[in-house]
Scaffold this active site. Structure first.
Site, PDB file in Angstrom:
ATOM      1  N   TYR A  31      36.838  80.513 -26.251  1.00  0.00           N
ATOM      2  CA  TYR A  31      36.505  80.721 -24.813  1.00  0.00           C
ATOM      3  C   TYR A  31      35.372  79.952 -24.406  1.00  0.00           C
ATOM      4  O   TYR A  31      35.217  79.038 -23.310  1.00  0.00           O
ATOM      5  CB  TYR A  31      36.152  82.176 -24.526  1.00  0.00           C
ATOM      6  CG  TYR A  31      36.164  82.369 -22.792  1.00  0.00           C
ATOM      7  CD1 TYR A  31      37.254  82.662 -22.152  1.00  0.00           C
ATOM      8  CD2 TYR A  31      34.728  82.630 -22.329  1.00  0.00           C
ATOM      9  CE1 TYR A  31      37.038  82.903 -21.017  1.00  0.00           C
ATOM     10  CE2 TYR A  31      34.563  82.805 -20.797  1.00  0.00           C
ATOM     11  CZ  TYR A  31      35.838  82.935 -20.236  1.00  0.00           C
ATOM     12  OH  TYR A  31      35.662  83.265 -18.830  1.00  0.00           O
TER      13      TYR A  31
ATOM     14  N   SER B 297      32.439  79.919 -15.577  1.00  0.00           N
ATOM     15  CA  SER B 297      31.820  81.057 -16.331  1.00  0.00           C
ATOM     16  C   SER B 297      30.467  80.809 -16.852  1.00  0.00           C
ATOM     17  O   SER B 297      30.202  79.769 -17.143  1.00  0.00           O
ATOM     18  CB  SER B 297      32.858  81.380 -17.542  1.00  0.00           C
ATOM     19  OG  SER B 297      32.056  82.419 -18.509  1.00  0.00           O
TER      20      SER B 297
ATOM     21  N   LYS C 201      35.230  76.629 -22.008  1.00  0.00           N
ATOM     22  CA  LYS C 201      34.657  76.678 -20.719  1.00  0.00           C
ATOM     23  C   LYS C 201      33.461  75.549 -20.580  1.00  0.00           C
ATOM     24  O   LYS C 201      33.031  74.831 -19.599  1.00  0.00           O
ATOM     25  CB  LYS C 201      33.743  77.942 -20.458  1.00  0.00           C
ATOM     26  CG  LYS C 201      34.955  79.043 -20.148  1.00  0.00           C
ATOM     27  CD  LYS C 201      35.807  78.733 -18.935  1.00  0.00           C
ATOM     28  CE  LYS C 201      36.706  79.896 -18.514  1.00  0.00           C
ATOM     29  NZ  LYS C 201      37.293  79.369 -17.330  1.00  0.00           N
TER      30      LYS C 201
END
Length: 249
Positions: free
Chosen positions: A154, A141, A158
């Protein structure tokens, strides 16, 4: 045992996972569809038309569930050639000070621990099979590089995926196991549907951001998956050209 290459996609019931699975099926991979919702996996399989698929309900946060996934794959096909480590989740976009430990742990369990468990199980199969080796593609991502506001769980997971990718690339070398990472920005899936109407920017404003067709992501993953093992895409960023990534922060 099948002579076609076997690809495993986690989170294959929707979004990028579904699109990647369909793109791999078009490239004549046998595609194992893994995810928690058996019904959505079956829907993905139906969309693949006559392509050979196998849907296996899997919870990537549970070691036993991941182990069973790869045992079933070995029984059915004898080997694993490609894994797209894609399953992911996020926490509500609340201010950092309001995050709960439960919200943090839930994201870490899927995005990081789940990716580790799947990669390790695949690695063990790839190491022991003949011919030896295979390819693991991790979904990083854009958040593996830069955060959005209120996205600490998040973004942290990542960033950690990048470390996992680099470690697997190094450790897998002696077993002919290649590992690469694809970092995706603003693919038009239900997960990012709000981005096209207004996403919170670093200065607190709302901005409608450009998106790109998710098909381009599937094509990119299929390209990475189709390379011979002596060649590796270490990192790829595929994104909507005009999205605020360069300059975001």
């Amino acid at each position: 045992m099948s002579q076609r290459k076997i690809a495993v996609v986690t989170g294959a019931g929707s979004g990028i996972g579904r699109n990647a699975a369909l793109a791999l099926a078009k490239k004549e991979f046998v595609v194992v569809l893994a995810g928690r919702n058996e019904q959505t996996l079956k829907e993905t399989a139906a969309l693949a038309g006559g392509a050979q698929t196998l849907a296996i309900a899997t919870n990537v946060t549970q070691p036993d569930s991941v182990a069973q996934l790869f045992e079933k794959i070995k029984t059915a096909f004898g080997r694993v050639d490609v894994v797209f480590n894609n399953a992911g989740t996020s926490a509500p976009p609340v201010p950092f000070e309001e995050l709960t430990a439960e919200q943090w742990n839930a994201v870490v369990a899927v995005n990081l621990t789940g990716a580790f468990l799947v990669a390790q199980a695949a690695y063990r199969v790839m190491k022991d099979q003949s011919p030896q080796g295979g390819r693991i593609i991790n979904n990083g991502s854009i958040s593996a590089h830069v955060p959005r506001p209120n996205s600490a769980p998040y973004t942290a997971t990542k960033h950690a995926i990048t470390g996992l990718t680099k470690s697997l690339s190094l450790d897998g070398r002696k077993y002919n196991i290649a590992c690469g990472q694809i970092d995706i920005g603003n693919a038009a899936t239900t997960m990012v549907s709000k981005i096209s109407t207004g996403a919170v920017q670093a200065n607190g404003s709302l901005l409608a951001e450009p998106t790109m067709p998710v098909d381009h992501v599937g094509e990119a993953i299929a390209y990475m998956a189709g390379l011979p093992l002596e060649t590796n895409v270490q990192f790829m960023t595929v994104m909507a050209t005009a999205m605020p990534y360069i300059g975001r922060g």
